[in-house]
Design a protein around this motif. Structure first.
Motif: not given
Length: 341
Positions: A141-170
């Motif tokens: 349910a997209p809020i807009n049709a934007s494909k700007g880079c403002g989404g990708v530039m901020r998400v690194a901490p998710i991958g740093l915090f979560l491990t496969l002991d916590m959730l699956s890679a998917e």
């Protein structure tokens, strides 16, 4: 239990902030203008403001993503995404209100007590407008049709915090996608965020090359979203970036064949070109990532996130941390991400 690497968590956040700060000075400049101001090789060192290399909204929002991961109520996709959304609304307050804010907020958020984060650093229009509307977007349910880079530039901490002991890679990649989709509705606004999330997790927690992390993460993305709009074009762009990284073309000429980085798929592809070409050379990778006619701070930030996770602090020259704004806060945040399981 998977042990997170604190050094790589810190390096990924600081590397991203370094690329952001280096590129912020030239974000809206053409490559020719960059050369005219800084010389034929472009910008090579920080442009200081009162002795400080200032960060942009990219690093600001990355910090708020990190706090969301740290303050989520439980280990579930919904809990993490809800916490990140709350954090982004707090970041929105830093851009629209004055410091200080109410005590109840500063008690809930250590970042909202940081006066320096209330600086306006050319925040993306999409982030501002989407968060003004509540930041309630999802991939379905997209809020807009934007494909700007403002989404990708901020998400690194998710991958740093979560491990496969916590959730699956998917599931970890789904959180990256949904965190970006809160504000960016186009598939190319949130699929690149999912890929970066997955890559950062692998590089910070396993022994892997950038190419190995990319190959594994793209396979997962194809499995999760096989019929996503522009998925074929996205994969073709990533393959092109990888081929260019192996070519003998000059950095800026190669990057110009990928794009300018204002949209999510181009920003990730440019970062991957730089990280693949200069996998063991953070300095060269970051300089390549910002010296082009495009969104230099975002491509610099994503490149820094990737190579920081890959190389650790030993791979980041001291010149990139010595005068970096909020360096201590960023480092503490990276340490906190590694400490929590």
């Amino acid at each position: 239990m998977i042990q997170k690497n604190a050094d790589r968590c810190v390096a990924s956040l600081l590397g991203g902030a370094a690329g952001d700060a280096l590129g912020y000075a030239v974000e809206f400049m053409s490559y020719r203008s960059i050369q005219q101001r800084y010389g034929p090789e472009g910008i090579r060192d920080y442009t200081l403001d009162n002795g400080c290399a200032v960060i942009s909204d990219d690093t600001q929002m990355t910090l708020f993503t990190a706090e969301g991961m740290l303050l989520a109520k439980d280990i579930s996709i919904k809990s993490y995404v809800d916490a990140i959304r709350r954090e982004y609304l707090w970041w929105f307050m830093t851009q629209t209100e004055t410091y200080p804010v109410g005590r109840s907020i500063t008690q809930a958020s250590f970042l909202m007590g940081e006066k320096a984060l209330f600086a306006n650093r050319a925040p993306g229009n999409t982030c501002i407008s989407a968060l003004a509307a509540g930041g309630t977007g999802t991939p379905d349910a997209p809020i807009n049709a934007s494909k700007g880079c403002g989404g990708v530039m901020r998400v690194a901490p998710i991958g740093l915090f979560l491990t496969l002991d916590m959730l699956s890679a998917e599931s970890i990649m789904r959180i990256g996608a949904r965190a970006a989709a809160l504000t960016h509705g186009h598939t190319m606004g949130w699929i690149p965020a999912a890929v970066l999330t997955g890559m950062v997790r692998i590089l910070s927690q396993e022994r892997a090359t950038v190419d190995e992390a990319l190959t594994e993460t793209l396979a997962t993305a194809r499995q999760l979203w096989p019929k996503a709009n522009q998925m074929k074009q996205f994969l073709a762009m990533i393959r092109k970036a990888a081929r260019l990284a192996e070519s003998d073309q000059p950095d800026e000429r190669a990057i110009s064949q990928i794009g300018e980085g204002w949209v999510g798929d181009e920003a990730l592809a440019i970062a991957l070109f730089c990280a693949l070409r200069y996998e063991d050379d953070f300095d060269s990778a970051i300089r390549a990532a910002v010296n082009h006619s495009g969104d230099s701070d975002s491509t610099g930030a994503v490149t820094g996130n990737i190579l920081g996770a890959r190389l650790g602090m030993k791979g980041i020259p001291m010149k990139y941390t010595k005068k970096l704004e909020l360096c201590e806060l960023i480092a503490r945040t990276g340490t906190a991400l590694a400490a929590n399981n």
